[in-house]
Design a protein around this motif. Structure first.
Motif, PDB file in Angstrom:
ATOM      1  N   UNK A 148       0.828  -1.218   0.000  1.00  0.00           N
ATOM      2  CA  UNK A 148       0.000   0.000   0.000  1.00  0.00           C
ATOM      3  C   UNK A 148       0.861   1.265   0.000  1.00  0.00           C
ATOM      4  N   UNK A 149       2.203   1.108   0.314  1.00  0.00           N
ATOM      5  CA  UNK A 149       3.080   2.273   0.317  1.00  0.00           C
ATOM      6  C   UNK A 149       3.527   2.645  -1.105  1.00  0.00           C
ATOM      7  N   UNK A 150       3.189   1.822  -2.094  1.00  0.00           N
ATOM      8  CA  UNK A 150       3.547   2.098  -3.486  1.00  0.00           C
ATOM      9  C   UNK A 150       2.658   3.222  -4.001  1.00  0.00           C
ATOM     10  N   UNK A 151       3.218   4.315  -4.390  1.00  0.00           N
ATOM     11  CA  UNK A 151       2.447   5.440  -4.905  1.00  0.00           C
ATOM     12  C   UNK A 151       2.094   5.208  -6.386  1.00  0.00           C
ATOM     13  N   UNK A 152       0.989   5.806  -6.767  1.00  0.00           N
ATOM     14  CA  UNK A 152       0.511   5.613  -8.152  1.00  0.00           C
ATOM     15  C   UNK A 152       1.465   6.238  -9.165  1.00  0.00           C
ATOM     16  N   UNK A 159       8.715   2.485 -11.219  1.00  0.00           N
ATOM     17  CA  UNK A 159       9.779   2.491 -10.221  1.00  0.00           C
ATOM     18  C   UNK A 159       9.789   1.140  -9.526  1.00  0.00           C
ATOM     19  N   UNK A 160      10.911   0.480  -9.538  1.00  0.00           N
ATOM     20  CA  UNK A 160      11.052  -0.819  -8.876  1.00  0.00           C
ATOM     21  C   UNK A 160      12.530  -1.023  -8.575  1.00  0.00           C
ATOM     22  N   UNK A 161      12.804  -1.934  -7.581  1.00  0.00           N
ATOM     23  CA  UNK A 161      14.173  -2.237  -7.221  1.00  0.00           C
ATOM     24  C   UNK A 161      14.289  -2.624  -5.756  1.00  0.00           C
ATOM     25  N   UNK A 162      15.473  -3.087  -5.387  1.00  0.00           N
ATOM     26  CA  UNK A 162      15.735  -3.505  -3.998  1.00  0.00           C
ATOM     27  C   UNK A 162      16.641  -2.473  -3.332  1.00  0.00           C
ATOM     28  N   UNK A 186      16.673   4.297  -7.814  1.00  0.00           N
ATOM     29  CA  UNK A 186      15.634   5.331  -7.794  1.00  0.00           C
ATOM     30  C   UNK A 186      15.742   6.034  -6.444  1.00  0.00           C
ATOM     31  N   UNK A 187      16.043   7.300  -6.469  1.00  0.00           N
ATOM     32  CA  UNK A 187      16.232   8.039  -5.213  1.00  0.00           C
ATOM     33  C   UNK A 187      14.959   8.093  -4.403  1.00  0.00           C
ATOM     34  N   UNK A 188      13.788   8.172  -5.059  1.00  0.00           N
ATOM     35  CA  UNK A 188      12.522   8.240  -4.328  1.00  0.00           C
ATOM     36  C   UNK A 188      12.301   6.976  -3.531  1.00  0.00           C
ATOM     37  N   UNK A 189      12.615   5.805  -4.091  1.00  0.00           N
ATOM     38  CA  UNK A 189      12.452   4.539  -3.362  1.00  0.00           C
ATOM     39  C   UNK A 189      13.450   4.436  -2.214  1.00  0.00           C
ATOM     40  N   UNK A 190      14.673   4.919  -2.407  1.00  0.00           N
ATOM     41  CA  UNK A 190      15.686   4.858  -1.340  1.00  0.00           C
ATOM     42  C   UNK A 190      15.256   5.719  -0.143  1.00  0.00           C
ATOM     43  N   UNK A 191      14.798   6.934  -0.434  1.00  0.00           N
ATOM     44  CA  UNK A 191      14.387   7.825   0.656  1.00  0.00           C
ATOM     45  C   UNK A 191      13.143   7.287   1.356  1.00  0.00           C
ATOM     46  N   UNK A 192      12.189   6.774   0.595  1.00  0.00           N
ATOM     47  CA  UNK A 192      10.966   6.256   1.211  1.00  0.00           C
ATOM     48  C   UNK A 192      11.271   5.073   2.102  1.00  0.00           C
ATOM     49  N   UNK A 219      20.933  -4.659   9.901  1.00  0.00           N
ATOM     50  CA  UNK A 219      20.995  -4.578   8.437  1.00  0.00           C
ATOM     51  C   UNK A 219      19.784  -5.304   7.817  1.00  0.00           C
ATOM     52  N   UNK A 220      19.155  -4.681   6.817  1.00  0.00           N
ATOM     53  CA  UNK A 220      17.999  -5.284   6.158  1.00  0.00           C
ATOM     54  C   UNK A 220      17.874  -4.778   4.707  1.00  0.00           C
ATOM     55  N   UNK A 221      16.835  -5.254   4.036  1.00  0.00           N
ATOM     56  CA  UNK A 221      16.580  -4.876   2.635  1.00  0.00           C
ATOM     57  C   UNK A 221      15.090  -4.910   2.364  1.00  0.00           C
TER      58      UNK A 221
END
Length: 228
Positions: A148-152, A159-162, A186-192, A219-221
């Motif tokens: 649900x945290x995935x923005x439209x 945007x996708x990635x680990x 993707x900087x937006x995913x890293x910050x979120x 440590x996590x992912x």
């Protein structure tokens, strides 16, 4: 006897008359002096000095020879006094020209000790009574970031990635810092990822060998995957 008595009477009469005349004269003088208020001043004759020859003094007595008394010799040693110092009025001349003293020899410097000094060994560390434990999640790690945290807008941009992250966990079990160890590109995913994990993650704090809570890390992912 009658002749003798008559003769005595005749001799006393002039004496009595003379005494009476003297008293009469004194009385007349007193009366005259009282009447006139003045007495005849008695003039004393001036004193005249003179020298009186005194007899010469008696000659002094002739000296009498006193007997000489022999004094026994003293048992103490006779110590003759030291002769007086001969203080000359012309002192010897002293050369007051400058005297150059030779320089003092150099003092040897103390050499450092060649004996090695060994530091005392460190005190032995106390044997741990507990096994150290790292910080562990206290709630479900899958609930930190959800679908649900995935923005439209991210979905429309694919945007996708680990994202790999490292959390600093305090002794209270709360997250005190987050850093990205692996970027998704993707900087937006890293910050979120760091924002969501920092707000939602809870931990049991790390413990040291004495069993006390200390600061630790985790440590996590998170894998961001586009929904179907």
């Amino acid at each position: 006897m009658a002749y003798t008595y008559a003769n005595q009477t005749q001799n006393r009469l002039p004496a009595i008359l003379g005494v009476a005349g003297v008293h009469a004269g004194i009385g007349a003088l007193l009366i005259y002096g009282l009447a006139s208020g003045e007495f005849e001043k008695i003039v004393q004759p001036p004193l005249e000095g003179g020298q009186i020859e005194l007899p010469p003094p008696p000659p002094p007595p002739e000296p009498v020879d006193q007997p000489q008394v022999e004094t026994p010799p003293s048992a103490r040693d006779v110590v003759a006094p030291k002769p007086p110092l001969d203080v000359s009025t012309n002192p010897p001349r002293v050369d007051t020209s400058g005297i150059i003293l030779p320089p003092a020899p150099p003092q040897p410097l103390p050499l450092p000790s060649v004996t090695p000094t060994l530091a005392p060994p460190p005190p032995p560390s106390p044997a741990p009574s507990f096994d150290p434990m790292p910080a562990r999640p206290a709630n479900n790690a899958g609930s930190w970031v959800t679908q649900s945290d995935y923005r439209s807008s991210w979905i429309s941009r694919d945007y996708a990635g680990t994202v790999g992250f490292r959390l600093n966990v305090g002794a209270s079990g709360r997250v005190e810092g987050c850093s990205v160890t692996q970027s998704s590109g993707v900087a937006a995913l890293d910050e979120a990822t760091c924002q969501l994990v920092t707000r939602r993650a809870r931990f049991d704090p790390a413990k040291n060998g004495q069993g006390r809570a200390v600061a630790g890390s985790y440590n996590g992912a998170v894998r961001w995957q586009l929904p179907d």
